[in-house]
Design a protein around this motif. Structure first.
Motif, PDB file in Angstrom:
ATOM      1  N   LEU A 127      35.374  31.271  42.713  1.00 34.62           N
ATOM      2  CA  LEU A 127      34.066  31.755  43.155  1.00 34.62           C
ATOM      3  C   LEU A 127      33.948  31.717  44.674  1.00 34.62           C
ATOM      4  N   VAL A 128      34.336  30.574  45.256  1.00 32.40           N
ATOM      5  CA  VAL A 128      34.183  30.365  46.706  1.00 32.40           C
ATOM      6  C   VAL A 128      35.015  31.361  47.493  1.00 32.40           C
ATOM      7  N   HIS A 129      36.273  31.569  47.082  1.00 35.25           N
ATOM      8  CA  HIS A 129      37.199  32.347  47.906  1.00 35.25           C
ATOM      9  C   HIS A 129      37.157  33.833  47.606  1.00 35.25           C
ATOM     10  N   SER A 130      36.266  34.235  46.703  1.00 39.98           N
ATOM     11  CA  SER A 130      36.173  35.674  46.457  1.00 39.98           C
ATOM     12  C   SER A 130      34.885  36.240  47.021  1.00 39.98           C
ATOM     13  N   SER A 131      33.740  35.675  46.638  1.00 39.94           N
ATOM     14  CA  SER A 131      32.495  36.389  46.958  1.00 39.94           C
ATOM     15  C   SER A 131      31.388  35.527  47.541  1.00 39.94           C
ATOM     16  N   THR A 132      31.574  34.232  47.676  1.00 39.82           N
ATOM     17  CA  THR A 132      30.417  33.435  48.123  1.00 39.82           C
ATOM     18  C   THR A 132      30.629  32.822  49.503  1.00 39.82           C
ATOM     19  N   LEU A 133      31.111  31.587  49.554  1.00 42.74           N
ATOM     20  CA  LEU A 133      31.072  30.812  50.806  1.00 42.74           C
ATOM     21  C   LEU A 133      31.770  31.502  51.967  1.00 42.74           C
ATOM     22  N   ALA A 151      36.928  40.826  46.488  1.00 36.83           N
ATOM     23  CA  ALA A 151      36.301  39.800  45.644  1.00 36.83           C
ATOM     24  C   ALA A 151      36.811  39.871  44.208  1.00 36.83           C
ATOM     25  N   MET A 152      37.001  41.098  43.716  1.00 38.71           N
ATOM     26  CA  MET A 152      37.408  41.257  42.317  1.00 38.71           C
ATOM     27  C   MET A 152      38.822  40.735  42.066  1.00 38.71           C
ATOM     28  N   PHE A 153      39.799  41.256  42.844  1.00 40.03           N
ATOM     29  CA  PHE A 153      41.174  40.843  42.512  1.00 40.03           C
ATOM     30  C   PHE A 153      41.466  39.418  42.968  1.00 40.03           C
ATOM     31  N   LYS A 154      40.723  38.907  43.966  1.00 39.32           N
ATOM     32  CA  LYS A 154      40.979  37.519  44.390  1.00 39.32           C
ATOM     33  C   LYS A 154      40.427  36.532  43.368  1.00 39.32           C
ATOM     34  N   ALA A 155      39.260  36.828  42.780  1.00 38.53           N
ATOM     35  CA  ALA A 155      38.731  35.961  41.716  1.00 38.53           C
ATOM     36  C   ALA A 155      39.696  35.949  40.528  1.00 38.53           C
ATOM     37  N   LEU A 156      40.226  37.114  40.192  1.00 36.51           N
ATOM     38  CA  LEU A 156      41.189  37.215  39.082  1.00 36.51           C
ATOM     39  C   LEU A 156      42.460  36.429  39.391  1.00 36.51           C
ATOM     40  N   LEU A 157      42.916  36.515  40.629  1.00 36.85           N
ATOM     41  CA  LEU A 157      44.138  35.813  41.044  1.00 36.85           C
ATOM     42  C   LEU A 157      43.978  34.306  40.897  1.00 36.85           C
ATOM     43  N   PHE A 158      42.821  33.786  41.313  1.00 39.53           N
ATOM     44  CA  PHE A 158      42.571  32.343  41.180  1.00 39.53           C
ATOM     45  C   PHE A 158      42.458  31.931  39.715  1.00 39.53           C
ATOM     46  N   LEU A 184      47.992  38.496  36.602  1.00 34.37           N
ATOM     47  CA  LEU A 184      48.453  37.985  37.898  1.00 34.37           C
ATOM     48  C   LEU A 184      49.169  39.069  38.682  1.00 34.37           C
ATOM     49  N   ASN A 185      50.049  39.821  38.007  1.00 30.63           N
ATOM     50  CA  ASN A 185      50.809  40.865  38.705  1.00 30.63           C
ATOM     51  C   ASN A 185      49.900  41.981  39.204  1.00 30.63           C
ATOM     52  N   ILE A 186      48.945  42.382  38.386  1.00 30.12           N
ATOM     53  CA  ILE A 186      48.052  43.481  38.800  1.00 30.12           C
ATOM     54  C   ILE A 186      47.181  43.045  39.975  1.00 30.12           C
ATOM     55  N   SER A 187      46.666  41.810  39.920  1.00 30.37           N
ATOM     56  CA  SER A 187      45.835  41.351  41.032  1.00 30.37           C
ATOM     57  C   SER A 187      46.661  41.179  42.302  1.00 30.37           C
ATOM     58  N   ASN A 188      47.909  40.730  42.151  1.00 33.15           N
ATOM     59  CA  ASN A 188      48.786  40.599  43.318  1.00 33.15           C
ATOM     60  C   ASN A 188      49.113  41.964  43.927  1.00 33.15           C
ATOM     61  N   LEU A 189      49.368  42.944  43.073  1.00 29.96           N
ATOM     62  CA  LEU A 189      49.672  44.293  43.573  1.00 29.96           C
ATOM     63  C   LEU A 189      48.437  44.927  44.215  1.00 29.96           C
ATOM     64  N   LYS A 219      39.442  36.396  27.997  1.00 27.97           N
ATOM     65  CA  LYS A 219      38.347  37.372  27.981  1.00 27.97           C
ATOM     66  C   LYS A 219      37.746  37.526  29.375  1.00 27.97           C
ATOM     67  N   GLY A 220      37.521  36.382  30.040  1.00 30.86           N
ATOM     68  CA  GLY A 220      36.980  36.431  31.399  1.00 30.86           C
ATOM     69  C   GLY A 220      37.916  37.153  32.347  1.00 30.86           C
ATOM     70  N   MET A 221      39.219  36.888  32.217  1.00 29.80           N
ATOM     71  CA  MET A 221      40.201  37.508  33.105  1.00 29.80           C
ATOM     72  C   MET A 221      40.291  39.010  32.858  1.00 29.80           C
ATOM     73  N   PHE A 222      40.200  39.429  31.597  1.00 37.46           N
ATOM     74  CA  PHE A 222      40.311  40.865  31.305  1.00 37.46           C
ATOM     75  C   PHE A 222      39.110  41.645  31.836  1.00 37.46           C
ATOM     76  N   MET A 223      37.947  40.969  31.890  1.00 34.30           N
ATOM     77  CA  MET A 223      36.775  41.631  32.472  1.00 34.30           C
ATOM     78  C   MET A 223      37.014  41.935  33.949  1.00 34.30           C
ATOM     79  N   LEU A 224      37.563  40.952  34.661  1.00 32.71           N
ATOM     80  CA  LEU A 224      37.860  41.158  36.082  1.00 32.71           C
ATOM     81  C   LEU A 224      39.057  42.085  36.270  1.00 32.71           C
TER      82      LEU A 224
END
Length: 578
Positions: A219-225, A305-312, A345-350, A424-429
């Motif tokens: 949460l912190v490293h994608s869209s908030t702090l 924000a989207m792919f970084k939250a997924l990556l974490f 992980l691969n899709i968010s990294n790419l 499920k949460g990861m597939f949404m992102l």
């Protein structure tokens, strides 16, 4: 079921509001609408305290993304933090964190921005020290004290804006740009944003904040702090574009991009590699902001924000299944055990690397082409493209360590990929990481950017990406012995791995210098002179007087007799003298 009720309620309402705000964005964009609300809290005689709220397409879109990521993270935490006895406390802390970010997003007023800004720092401290060990406490103190510097600058802006008669900065941006105060307020805004978004020399707190639980990192490293500073600069962009310090921000942001890209290649902690990649992308956003392109910075902020939250979240699953082991040297061949997590992980990294037609491509490619068209000097231009190559470098290195080869674990753990709540949460992102780039580019930019470049400059991004990919593959396989030997030289690797000694020089050095000064002052003044002459001094005087009077009271007959004889002698002496 009762234990998880707060998770479900938070997830449901956050997701509902996220979708609702997203549809509002279309309405606001189509009608070119801005709503400015003033809510009178207290009215006393002629004075009134008013809460101001600014709703435009930018604040609504950002809120929609923050709420979407928060809902997914809360749903993910239901499984990730299931063994935690205080799950409800954790969720409430996350909710407070999200609400303080929303307060910051909708505020056109410096006071309410300061409340959201400061509350973000406070709740982030509570979340970083969540596991309550010595490393977490040190990291939390580092995070809190670094962010306090930005809070001080916001306070100085508030005091300086008393000159204008109101703290609603949104009305004064054009007026301030013709004023002498422009450079002063501009410098303070830039420095405040640099501390919150961890630019050089305030970068060392961001990897240290990885001591927090992984859902919080997501949460912190994608869209908030860390994006709060970028968002503040986007709002202040009309003012900053003429400020002389904006070139200083461009240099610092470009160096941050380069430094974090190099440091990520020397790091072996999975979460810290991803944190350093966040730092690199923050440098990209800040540098493009300093060149006067706030829409592009906002576009990249949302896609990132989207792919970084997924990556974490993917890294959280891997760490969770590896029994809390974060060292990538101990991993390997995880694609056989975690096929679905590896896919995410691969899709968010790419997407992070800017591979065409994923969400990161639309923002990164446009940013780099606008940089190529801009009137930049060669040094910053090279830093941009080298940093882009380094992104591909550390991404391929990470994938080589995680996916390819044999399993390097010391023990065989029960590895499985069937935690459906996390998946499920990861597939949404994952869906958002695939489609958000093209969707947002149609929404945010009503007309296409016209970019005219030569063939080689157009393909420059492809060139540096391919070079970075080849070097990442060769060095993680140790095929280039001379470069590998150079990278493993002790002094150089120590310097680069420790972020150019920044924790020692900037944060630890500065903080402990001031803390040492405070310790000396408290010893000298509070426990020293003031204690001697106020507290202890008065106590000693009263004690001595009390002992003296007590001596008279206890020995009354002897003293009175002695006093009588003394008075008689004095009387006789006076008579004799006469």
């Amino acid at each position: 079921m009762q234990k998880y009720s707060i998770c479900f309620i938070s997830f449901f309402f956050f997701f509902l509001f996220s979708v609702m705000f997203f549809f509002f964005v279309f309405y606001f964009l189509m009608n070119n609408l801005i709503i400015f609300l003033e809510w009178e809290l207290i009215s006393f005689n002629s004075k009134s305290i008013v809460m101001s709220i600014l709703l435009d397409w930018m604040s609504l879109l950002f809120m929609s993304f923050v709420l979407l990521i928060s809902s997914v993270v809360i749903y993910y935490s239901k499984s990730y933090m299931s063994s935690d006895m205080n799950l409800n406390r954790f969720i409430i802390l996350v909710l407070m964190f999200v609400f303080s970010m929303i307060l910051l997003i909708i505020s056109p007023n410096m006071i309410s921005i300061f409340l959201g800004w400061d509350f973000l720092g406070l709740v982030s401290y509570c979340l970083v020290i969540y596991y309550q060990n010595m490393k977490s406490f040190n990291s939390g103190m580092l995070t809190a004290l670094s962010n306090r510097i930005g809070d001080v600058f916001i306070l100085m802006i508030i005091s300086w804006m008393l000159n204008y008669g109101s703290w609603n900065y949104i009305f004064y941006l054009n007026f301030m740009s013709n004023d002498l105060s422009m450079n002063i307020i501009g410098l303070m805004v830039i420095l405040a944003a640099m501390t919150k978004s961890a630019q050089i020399p305030f970068s060392s707190w961001l990897p240290a904040a990885m001591a927090a639980p992984t859902p919080v990192s997501s949460l912190v490293h994608s869209s908030t702090l860390v994006t709060a500073g970028v968002y503040l600069l986007i709002r202040f962009n009309n003012l900053l574009i003429d400020v002389i310090f904006i070139k200083f921000l461009l240099l610092m942001a470009s160096l941050t991009m380069f430094m974090s890209g190099v440091s990520a290649n020397y790091e072996f902690d999975l979460k810290k590699i991803i944190a350093l990649s966040t730092l690199s992308q923050l440098g990209l956003m800040m540098s493009i902001l300093s060149m006067g392109m706030p829409d592009l910075a906002f576009f990249h902020l949302l896609t990132h924000a989207m792919f970084k939250a997924l990556l974490f979240m993917c890294s959280g699953v891997i760490i969770h299944m590896m029994m809390d082991n974060q060292d990538i040297r101990m991993m390997g061949g995880i694609s056989f055990y975690f096929p679905l997590t590896s896919l995410c992980l691969n899709i968010s990294n790419l997407a992070l690397c800017g591979i065409p037609f994923l969400s990161g491509f639309y923002s990164k490619d446009m940013i780099l082409e606008m940089v190529s068209m801009s009137n930049l000097n060669l040094f910053v231009y090279l830093l941009y493209y080298i940093s882009t190559g380094l992104t591909m470098f550390y991404t391929i290195r990470l994938l080589m360590y995680l996916m390819v080869g044999n399993n390097n674990l010391m023990k065989i753990y029960n590895l499985y990929d069937e935690d459906y709540i996390m998946l499920k949460g990861m597939f949404m992102l994952l869906m958002m990481s695939l489609f958000s780039g093209s969707l947002l580019s149609w929404m945010i930019f009503p007309y296409p950017y016209m970019i005219f470049l030569s063939f080689n400059m157009k393909l420059m991004v492809i060139y540096v990406s391919i070079i970075g990919m080849i070097l990442g593959y060769l060095i993680s396989n140790m095929k280039i012995y001379s470069i590998n030997k150079f990278m493993k030289s002790y002094k150089l690797s120590n310097f680069l791995c420790l972020m150019w000694f920044m924790p020692s020089l900037s944060t630890y050095g500065m903080i402990y210098m001031f803390l040492g000064l405070s310790q000396k002052l408290i010893k000298l003044i509070d426990y020293g002179w003031s204690e001697l002459y106020s507290g202890q001094g008065i106590f000693n005087i009263m004690k001595n007087y009390t002992i003296f009077y007590n001596f008279f009271q206890v020995n009354n007959f002897k003293i009175y007799l002695f006093s009588f004889i003394l008075w008689m002698l004095m009387f006789m002496l006076m008579i004799f003298m006469k």
